[in-house]
Design an enzyme around this catalytic site. Sequence first.
Site, PDB file in Angstrom:
ATOM      1  CB  ALA A 146       7.816  -3.703  -4.256  1.00  0.00           C
ATOM      2  CG  MET A 155       7.645   3.738  -0.953  1.00  0.00           C
ATOM      3  SD  MET A 155       7.766   5.387  -0.323  1.00  0.00           S
ATOM      4  CE  MET A 155       8.899   5.189   1.022  1.00  0.00           C
ATOM      5  CB  ALA A 215       7.244  -4.227  -0.978  1.00  0.00           C
ATOM      6  CG  ASP A 250      18.167  -0.196  -1.453  1.00  0.00           C
ATOM      7  OD1 ASP A 250      17.168  -0.746  -1.949  1.00  0.00           O
ATOM      8  OD2 ASP A 250      18.153   0.335  -0.318  1.00  0.00           O
ATOM      9  CD  GLU A 251      15.959   3.964  -2.205  1.00  0.00           C
ATOM     10  OE1 GLU A 251      15.116   4.256  -3.069  1.00  0.00           O
ATOM     11  OE2 GLU A 251      15.674   3.759  -1.014  1.00  0.00           O
ATOM     12  CD  GLN A 301      13.791   4.227  -6.448  1.00  0.00           C
ATOM     13  OE1 GLN A 301      14.071   3.033  -6.456  1.00  0.00           O
ATOM     14  NE2 GLN A 301      13.618   4.903  -5.332  1.00  0.00           N
ATOM     15  CB  CYS A 313      -8.523  -2.147   1.135  1.00  0.00           C
ATOM     16  SG  CYS A 313      -7.593  -2.500  -0.385  1.00  0.00           S
ATOM     17  CB  CYS A 338      -4.814  -1.249  -3.850  1.00  0.00           C
ATOM     18  SG  CYS A 338      -6.349  -0.414  -3.371  1.00  0.00           S
TER      19      CYS A 338
END
Length: 192
Positions: A9, A11, A13, A87-88, A90, A147, A182
């Site tokens: 996701a 950040m 989330a 975690d992390e 990525q 938004c 977005c």
Amino acid sequence: MAKLYFYYASMNAGKSTTLLQADFNYRERGMQTMLWTAQLDDRSDDKAIESRIGLGADAHRFEADTDLWGRVSASHAKGPLDCVLIDEAQFLTKEQVWQCARLADEAGVPVLCYGLRTDFQGELFPGSASLLGIADSLVELKAVCHCGRKASMNLRVDEGGAAVKAGAQTEIGGNDRYIALCRKHHTRALND
């Protein structure tokens, strides 16, 4: 059958919160888990993994040269592990992602990885790219843009809140350095 999971996701989330909830669920049932996070994410003084809503837990730290297969297998041999949570994710290397797959395939230990899919410029992180390519299960967690649309992008901002358009792929930070947006608003911010 154990699987390799990738929960990704933008950040904000709830990736770390979801990881900590999964860990709690395993432990509440008397199961053994092993938690990992990236060494370079040193934002927390008390807990290695800490969510924005205040939950936290200690964890092992991985670096680019950490042999996850060796470290987790050694622990699993001493006392069976029911799940490994990272975690992390990525920040995993391609080799480490394959080690996680091997843990699921050969050691029979489910591996749940949580991380960002893309950086502040919309580029895949190496660990995320490998996980998207080989994970058995891909789960997108949702964050919300200002938004109201799904926030799928991370905008890096400077101290004044202006969009940062160039720089190193990795710069550790929280709400002071990143905003989940977005794609439309991310693109607009980078092109202004």
